[in-house]
Design a protein around this motif. Structure first.
Motif, mmCIF file in Angstrom:
data_model
loop_
_atom_site.group_PDB
_atom_site.id
_atom_site.type_symbol
_atom_site.label_atom_id
_atom_site.label_comp_id
_atom_site.label_asym_id
_atom_site.label_seq_id
_atom_site.Cartn_x
_atom_site.Cartn_y
_atom_site.Cartn_z
ATOM 1 N N PRO A 1 -4.636 15.551 5.354
ATOM 2 C CA PRO A 1 -4.809 16.031 3.975
ATOM 3 C C PRO A 1 -5.376 14.949 3.062
ATOM 4 N N LEU A 2 -5.085 13.679 3.398
ATOM 5 C CA LEU A 2 -5.597 12.591 2.557
ATOM 6 C C LEU A 2 -7.116 12.501 2.657
ATOM 7 N N ARG B 1 -9.147 15.057 3.282
ATOM 8 C CA ARG B 1 -9.888 16.259 2.891
ATOM 9 C C ARG B 1 -10.651 16.023 1.607
ATOM 10 N N ALA C 1 -8.065 20.633 -4.681
ATOM 11 C CA ALA C 1 -7.699 22.025 -4.927
ATOM 12 C C ALA C 1 -7.740 22.298 -6.426
ATOM 13 N N THR D 1 -4.392 26.151 -9.806
ATOM 14 C CA THR D 1 -4.215 27.594 -9.809
ATOM 15 C C THR D 1 -3.294 27.976 -10.957
ATOM 16 N N PRO E 1 -2.822 15.247 -17.057
ATOM 17 C CA PRO E 1 -4.050 14.447 -17.120
ATOM 18 C C PRO E 1 -4.686 14.336 -15.747
ATOM 19 N N LEU F 1 -6.715 12.932 -12.623
ATOM 20 C CA LEU F 1 -6.573 11.651 -11.954
ATOM 21 C C LEU F 1 -7.931 10.956 -11.945
ATOM 22 N N ARG G 1 -4.492 6.797 -1.862
ATOM 23 C CA ARG G 1 -4.720 7.350 -0.528
ATOM 24 C C ARG G 1 -4.765 6.249 0.510
ATOM 25 N N ARG H 1 1.684 11.995 -9.993
ATOM 26 C CA ARG H 1 0.391 11.424 -10.399
ATOM 27 C C ARG H 1 -0.707 12.471 -10.485
ATOM 28 N N ASN H 2 -0.344 13.714 -10.176
ATOM 29 C CA ASN H 2 -1.324 14.795 -10.172
ATOM 30 C C ASN H 2 -2.480 14.504 -9.204
ATOM 31 N N ASP H 3 -2.148 14.024 -8.029
ATOM 32 C CA ASP H 3 -3.158 13.752 -7.006
ATOM 33 C C ASP H 3 -3.094 14.847 -5.946
ATOM 34 N N PRO H 4 -4.045 15.770 -5.961
ATOM 35 C CA PRO H 4 -3.948 16.938 -5.066
ATOM 36 C C PRO H 4 -3.934 16.560 -3.589
ATOM 37 N N ARG H 5 -4.574 15.450 -3.242
ATOM 38 C CA ARG H 5 -4.599 15.125 -1.809
ATOM 39 C C ARG H 5 -3.242 14.638 -1.349
ATOM 40 N N LEU H 6 -2.594 13.834 -2.177
ATOM 41 C CA LEU H 6 -1.244 13.407 -1.804
ATOM 42 C C LEU H 6 -0.303 14.619 -1.740
ATOM 43 N N GLY I 1 -1.201 17.542 -0.976
ATOM 44 C CA GLY I 1 -1.576 18.319 0.211
ATOM 45 C C GLY I 1 -0.849 17.854 1.460
ATOM 46 N N GLU J 1 0.391 24.081 -7.129
ATOM 47 C CA GLU J 1 0.341 23.060 -6.093
ATOM 48 C C GLU J 1 1.441 22.015 -6.257
#
Lengths: 372, 659
Positions: free
Chosen positions: A20-21, A23, A27, A30, A79, A81, A90, B30-35, B37, B119
């Motif tokens: 997932p890191l 990808r 997203a 939603t 806010p 990123l 990551r 942190r609002n990091d979608p990959r983390l 995920g 999410e």
């Protein structure tokens, strides 16, 4: 074969964290709660249409849900990123995962697991070659056979003494009982059962065991095992003289080469040392019976006579190590330590060619306190 | 090799769990979608690894690999295959593995089907779920490891406890655990709501299907356990107020309350804080149940092995999670905004009453179960709080609850018209009165049981009237009725079914306890005994052998008015490897009633002590539970609860409130 599999599994675990890191799609946010409220508005409309709720109620409900919907839409998005921080996060997550997961997995596993033990499913072990089988394996085979053919009397006869030797007395009792049922009753089987019963009771001759021994004697009055244990029962009941008498009789009847004589003599020695020493290869029943009636001095005389007979026999043929030991013990018991030492010296000379026997004489001398 | 692969899989599950417990949480902050995920893939991987470990252990059991300690201790090569499977969880270590299997199953389901959630919220939920999982992995690996090995391997296992060699073991523990552990999801949702500081009507909708699924499994699990005890223990009791049973009843009561408070929350945004608290309490009670059963505090058939180390470990988990959750609740709950207002007489009011009564009942059971334990721990005094206490406290709480059940669904939201609803329930009152009259006419005094029958009928009829009212029976033409029945949300059907099931359970309970009959007699072959209208003749005993046991089967021919109804064959079952025996009761259903024959001791003269029971309507107890389960299933299939059903993409405009 094990390690490649474990390595592959570790790779899967790392992949699950890293994928997932890596990808690319971020997203989109939603509006999940807005979806729910939209649904609720649809529901109100359906209810109104089907007449479940009235128009006024539907309007009120719609206003309420709409208010929630507006609140959800107004909620400030967190806010965004910035890309550089995200990348840093990551990278550190990836590095930590790559190092920590395999290291921790292997150390924890080595601490807890047994990587060198192969699995041993039963089917595989049953087909293993017979020669490689352990005792336990053989027992299990016989047990499996008996599980299928519980009426095989011979099988029970085979397994029962094995159970006795392993100290599995409850199993032995079951096996002897099965043998009695299937193979018919005889004195030996009853006596064996009695022995197993007393074994299960930690050596106490219980009433069950006693009944079995008595039954054995009823079938064969000369059964030595039953005689011996009934003597033990008398001893446990505190009837020492009964026990001594029974064992003496037993020794008197004993064939010279009977392997069990030594046990009887040991038991007898516990209660009456003189009787034990005098009894090899066994005074005749008359000897013992008359000894019991004699005056102490006469009895001493008789014992000395027997000891001299033994000494004469050994000077003719000095190869009998048991005989030498018996002679030494007899002299010690009679209080004649010099003769005992002399006997030990004679024995060492006679047995000089045989180091094993020599060692036994040395041990015996030490036990009797003849050294130094 | 297989056991070692299973062991390693469990270790990896722990590590993946640690990743899932930390990375997504940071991502959400942190609002990091990959983390964030990471939560989904690790939840799926965790489930995969635990499933692999469970499959490995199962393979060891099925193939009788006695080089694994737990297999040696709880299995035997001659056991029928089905029990080789079930003995996987017929012991402490394996049952804890089943526990985490179900825990990760729920996590994986949320990851796979929880697409309708934001999410960050989903990431937090899964992280909390992983905390629980990590705690239990450590517990398993360090104190209850099912993969410990034996070298050299013994040739034969010690066999499974004979009482557990029953089909009940295949159904009861998995269902119960699905219920217990399913509540962990509601706990995780509650914690996530507190952490995110966001809770609204949408939250209730997201959490409701999971609560419902857990509640259904718990209902069925408890019922199956009760039926198992009923036919296994040999004297026909189906509920003993035993601490272990209470341990499963408490989460059920809390979950039932939660299910109802979530309805209010979803519709009106009221009871928010209360629902969060209930969600925490429901899972806490599950954990306490696990602790009571697994720590050896209680001795029963459920306490497989008691080890003080385990008790201390579970206690630590308990303190950590319950204490932590309540602390978080105390800190964050005051920040939550209160929702809609309502009058006392309204649907909301009825549901609040439901919650009050259910939680009070739950507290009563809690006190009755834990007070003796606490007293013994503090003063050493042993007291026993038994059925009389529970009957005296539980019944007075449940009777008003049951009276209120038919009213609830008929009341309108916000403000309701009580006389109007009472009028609509007229039919139910009539049914109840007829039932009372009929019962009194047939059975005579005392009056109380007849009143309870009336109450049960009232609840059942009320559920039917609820549906009849909604589809407009007698008011609209038949075709319209059918159309409305089809259009009626499934959750309405679910409510009605579940309430109907409740009435059925009550009917079964009153029938069994008030009009049951029993005889305990010593019988010899060809003896005859009469109980009620039934005539039992003892035909004799025959031996029969099974794969790892021998039965001594006694045959009874049952007649009624001279006509043969069939034979009943209770047995004494002796297990060879453990040299122990169980009593196999024989059951014969007569409608909803049952005849029950079980064997006691055999005396030397060949006579045998026989216990014969007639249990009127007893099957309704479990049938009612199955109906409640079905009600839950209907409700779960309601379109608004269908989780993760792919939706057609909507344009941004469609998301604006429609005016």
């Amino acid at each position: 074969m094990l390690w490649p599999v474990l390595a592959l599994m570790t790779a899967v675990a790392i992949f699950a964290v890293l994928w997932p890191l890596a990808r690319t799609n971020a997203a989109e946010r939603t509006a999940a709660d807005a979806e729910v409220y939209k649904d609720q508005l649809d529901e109100i409309e359906r209810d109104r249409a089907s007449g479940v709720i009235g128009v006024a109620e539907a309007d009120a409900a719609r206003v309420e849900v709409s208010r929630r919907l507006l609140a959800a839409a107004d909620a400030k998005p967190p806010p965004a990123l910035d890309a550089a921080t995200g990348l840093r996060h990551r990278r550190s997550a990836a590095v930590i995962t790559l190092v920590f997961v395999p290291l921790a997995a292997i150390s924890l596993y080595l601490l807890l697991g047994s990587p060198n033990l192969p699995g041993e499913p039963l089917a595989q072990r049953l087909t293993a070659p017979a020669g490689t089988d352990s005792m336990a394996g053989l027992i299990a085979r016989v047990e499996a056979h008996l599980e299928q053919n519980p009426d095989d009397g011979r099988g029970w006869d085979v397994i029962a003494p094995v159970y006795m030797r392993l100290g599995r007395f409850d199993d032995a009792i079951r096996a002897f009982r099965a043998s009695l049922r299937l193979n018919g009753e005889n004195a030996d089987r009853q006596a064996n059962l009695g022995e197993a019963l007393s074994g299960a009771a930690n050596g106490v001759i219980t009433s069950d065991a006693k009944a079995a021994f008595e039954r054995a004697l009823a079938l064969d009055a000369s059964n030595p095992r039953a005689q011996f244990y009934l003597g033990l029962a008398a001893e446990q009941d505190g009837r020492t003289s009964d026990a001594v008498e029974r064992w003496r009789k037993l020794l008197a009847q004993a064939p010279a080469d009977a392997p069990w004589v030594v046990y009887v003599r040991q038991a007898l020695a516990r209660l009456d040392p003189a009787a034990a020493t005098s009894a090899a290869p066994g005074p005749s029943a008359q000897d013992v019976a008359s000894a019991a009636d004699m005056a102490p001095s006469d009895r001493d005389q008789m014992v000395r006579g027997m000891v001299e007979r033994l000494a004469a026999r050994l000077s003719a043929d000095g190869s009998d190590v048991e005989g030498w030991l018996r002679l030494m013990r007899a002299y010690v018991v009679l209080g004649d330590r010099d003769k005992a030492r002399a006997a030990a010296a004679d024995a060492r000379r006679a047995l000089a060619s045989d180091p094993d026997k020599l060692r036994r004489i040395d041990e015996g001398a030490k036990n009797f306190g003849l050294d130094g | 090799m297989i056991p070692e692969i299973g062991h390693f899989a469990l270790v990896l599950a722990l590590l993946v769990g640690i990743a899932q417990a930390s990375v997504p949480l940071i991502g959400a902050r942190r609002n990091d979608p990959r983390l964030m995920g990471v939560a989904e893939s690790t939840a799926l991987a965790q489930f995969g690894f635990v499933a692999a470990a469970f499959a490995a252990l199962t393979a060891c059991y099925v193939r009788s690999d006695f080089s694994v300690l737990t297999v040696f201790e709880n299995s035997h090569s001659a056991m029928p295959l089905i029990y080789k499977f079930t003995s996987v969880w017929g012991n402490h270590e394996g049952s804890m593995l089943l526990w985490v299997l179900i825990l990760t199953l729920f996590g994986a389901l949320v990851a796979a089907f929880g697409r309708n959630m934001p999410e960050s919220f989903k990431a937090t939920v899964l992280a909390v779920q992983a905390w629980i999982a990590v705690a239990f992995y450590l517990f398993i690996l360090l104190t209850s490891n099912p993969f410990l090995r034996l070298a050299p391997a013994p040739f034969e296992g010690r066999d499974l406890n004979p009482i557990l060699q029953d089909l009940g073991l295949a159904v009861h523990p998995p269902m119960l655990y699905l219920g217990y552990v399913g509540l962990s999801i509601t706990f995780s949702f509650a914690m996530a709501a507190l952490i995110e500081g966001r809770i609204n009507a949408a939250w209730a909708r997201w959490v409701r299907p999971w609560t419902l699924a857990a509640w259904m499994c718990l209902t069925l699990g408890i019922a199956m356990g009760s039926y198992w005890a009923y036919y296994t223990l040999g004297w026909g009791g189906w509920w003993f107020w035993d601490p272990v049973e209470n341990a499963s009843l408490m989460p059920w009561l809390a979950a039932t309350a939660l299910l109802h408070s979530l309805v209010v929350m979803e519709k009106r945004e009221a009871l928010k804080v209360w629902s969060i608290l209930l969600a925490i309490l429901a899972f806490s009670l599950s954990l306490i149940g696990t602790f009571l059963v697994r720590s050896g505090v209680l001795t029963s058939v459920h306490a497989f092995a008691s080890d003080p180390m385990r008790g201390v470990f579970i206690l630590a988990i308990l303190v950590l999670f319950i204490g932590g959750a309540l602390a978080l609740f105390a800190w964050r709950a005051p920040l939550l905004k209160q929702g809609g207002l309502f009058a006392p007489v309204s649907r909301e009011g009825a549901l609040v009453l439901n919650n009050l009564l259910l939680t009070t009942a739950c507290a009563t059971v809690f006190v009755g179960t834990l007070y003796p334990l606490a007293l013994e721990a503090l003063t050493g005094d042993k007291i026993s709080v038994g059925a009389p206490f529970f009957n005296l406290t539980f019944a007075p709480l449940f009777i008003p609850l049951l009276v209120a059940v038919p009213f609830g669904p008929l009341l309108a939201w916000k403000r309701a018209d009580l006389p109007g609803v009472t009028q609509r329930l007229l039919g139910a009152f009539v049914v109840a009165l007829l039932g009372i009259a009929a019962t009194l006419a047939i059975e005579g005094h005392p009056v109380l049981p007849a009143l309870v029958v009336g109450l049960a009928l009232f609840v059942m009829a009320g559920a039917l009237i609820d549906i009849a009212e909604r589809i407009g029976t007698f008011r609209v033409p038949l075709a319209t009725m059918a159309a409305r029945a089809r259009g009626l949300p499934r959750s309405n059907w679910g409510t009605a079914l579940a309430h109907f099931g409740l009435g059925v359970v009550l009917l079964g309970i009153v029938g069994e306890t008030q009009w049951g009959a029993e005889r305990i007699v010593s019988m010899k072959p060809s003896d005859r005994v009469t109980l009620r209208h039934y005539d039992f003749s003892f035909d004799g005993t025959v031996p029969r052998s099974g794969s790892n046991y021998r039965d001594l089967v006694s045959r009874f021919t049952v007649r009624r008015d001279g006509e043969v109804l069939g034979t009943m064959q209770p047995a004494k079952r002796t297990f060879l490897s453990r040299n122990s025996s169980t009593s196999q009761a024989a059951l014969m259903a007569r409608g909803f009633s049952q005849l029950y024959v079980s064997l006691g001791d055999v005396s030397p003269d060949g006579s045998i002590v026989v216990r014969i029971y007639h249990k009127p309507m007893v099957l309704m107890i479990w049938l009612g539970a199955v109906i409640m389960f079905a009600g839950g299933a209907f409700s779960l299939s309601d379109r608004r609860l269908r989780v993760g059903a792919p939706r057609p993409a909507r344009s941004a405009a469609a998301m604006q409130p429609a005016e």
